[in-house]
Structures are given as structure tokens and as C-alpha cells.
Design an enzyme around this catalytic site. Structure first.
Site, PDB file in Angstrom:
ATOM      1  CG  ASP A   1      -2.139   0.940   0.948  1.00 53.37           C
ATOM      2  OD1 ASP A   1      -2.448   1.198  -0.224  1.00 53.37           O
ATOM      3  OD2 ASP A   1      -2.760   1.399   1.915  1.00 53.37           O
TER       4      ASP A   1
ATOM      5  CE  LYS B   1       8.288   6.188  -9.736  1.00 49.87           C
ATOM      6  NZ  LYS B   1       6.965   5.976 -10.318  1.00 49.87           N
TER       7      LYS B   1
END
Length: 205
Positions: A71, A184
Site C-alpha cells: 500500500d 526513479k
């Protein structure tokens, strides 16, 4: 070492990043799309950790396979930590007023966030990722990763997904959506959490 794991997500951007992060360890990544039977777990908890644990445990018990569940979201200081656990559906919650869904959820979420940040000087924010590994026969563990930065006043860049076009990481002059996947992954909340998870697993297995 585990050779196969189900990454419990239908988010294509997230899945792509997990595959990139785990491929170097020789782990085959399956997605919920690869599973013959469809099963859905509702994310109804109040913290990233509780949501990730719930998803990992329930998918692992249903599919009888090791599962990685995550999450993740964006926490904006000036918005008292919102969107937080509501990051994926921020446009549709009452806080700050609902945003019309014109093109897609990502764009609606960004529009709403920028609307709420109009004229706000403190642009500090952080991406949070909580990753849980759960082996139905054996054990579970979790790690977390953070990426600190600031919210821009308009979207820039077309790489990545989610809030990447409006987030400039600390020490950078470009948004997350202007970085290559490799750049990233080095600094992202997800990259940090997954590397910590793999380190823990290597010690245990």
C-alpha cells in the site's frame, strides 16, 4: 530463495516497477491478471501497513502462493497528510470536495490536489510505500520506504504514473515523471522498500 511470487496489484505502473525491481534477483513476478480465479480484497483499513498486511495474507491464503502486497501513497504536509491511504481515489472522497472524473483517475487526483494547494507556500510532501511479503505456509515480514520532496504547481513529465508529474524529489530539479525508470527506482519509496524486503528475505531463506 523464492522463485515465484504474486504481486497483488492490478495497477500496471506499479506492476511494471515491481518486475523491474525483482527481475535482477531471478524472481518470477505474477500479477492478479495471471491468476485463473478472480478474487478481490478490499482496502478498507486506516494505515498503509494494515492495508498491505490484509491484502498479502488474504491473497496468499486464497492462491496458496507467496504474495507481495503494497500500500503506497502521497502524504502532503499542508493537507494534514492527505491524500495518504486515499491516494488512489482521492478525487472521489469528500475531503476537499469531489473532483469530476474527466479523463482518468490519475489526472483527476492531480487536478484535485493542485486545486487544494493553490496559493499554499509549504509544498512539502513525501511518498510512502509499505511492502508486505507473506508466505502462507511459513511467515510474513514487512518493510517501508520514503521519498521526500515538494509538490509543483503544474504537472510536468510523461513517465511514471500517479502523482509523479507533480512531485519533485529532494535534491532534484525535475519531477518523478521526468526520470527514467532506473533513476526513479534508485530513489523511489517503492525501490527503497523492495530492496529492504529482498535483503531481509535473503537472510531468512
Amino acid at each position: 530463495m523464492i522463485d515465484k511470487v504474486l504481486v497483488a496489484t492490478t495497477n500496471k505502473g506499479k506492476l511494471k516497477e515491481f518486475k523491474q525491481l525483482l527481475s535482477k534477483y531471478g524472481i518470477q513476478v505474477l500479477s492478479l491478471e495471471d491468476m485463473p480465479e478472480k478474487f478481490e480484497v478490499e482496502e478498507d483499513k486506516e494505515t498503509f501497513l494494515e492495508n498491505a498486511i490484509k491484502k498479502a495474507r488474504e491473497y496468499a491464503q486464497f492462491y496458496k502462493i507467496p504474495v507481495i502486497a503494497e500500500d503506497a501513497g502521497l502524504e502532503v504536509k499542508a493537507l494534514n497528510g492527505y491524500p495518504g491511504v486515499y491516494s488512489a481515489r482521492f478525487y472521489d472522497i469528500e475531503f476537499g470536495g469531489k473532483q469530476p472524473l474527466e479523463e482518468n483517475k490519475d489526472k483527476a487526483n492531480i487536478k484535485k490536489l493542485l486545486r487544494l494547494m493553490e496559493g499554499v507556500e509549504d509544498r512539502e510532501a513525501r511518498f510512502v510505500s509499505v511492502v508486505v511479503f507473506y508466505n502462507p505456509e511459513d511467515f510474513g515480514l514487512w518493510t517501508e520506504g520514503y521519498c521526500y520532496g515538494k509538490i509543483t504547481d503544474k504537472p510536468i513529465g510523461d513517465k511514471g504514473f500517479g502523482y509523479d508529474p507533480i512531485f519533485v524529489p529532494e535534491g532534484y530539479l525535475v519531477t518523478m515523471a521526468q526520470l527514467t525508470p532506473e533513476e526513479k527506482n534508485k530513489i523511489s519509496h517503492r525501490g527503497k522498500a523492495v530492496r529492504k524486503l529482498v535483503e531481509k528475505l535473503q537472510k531468512l531463506l
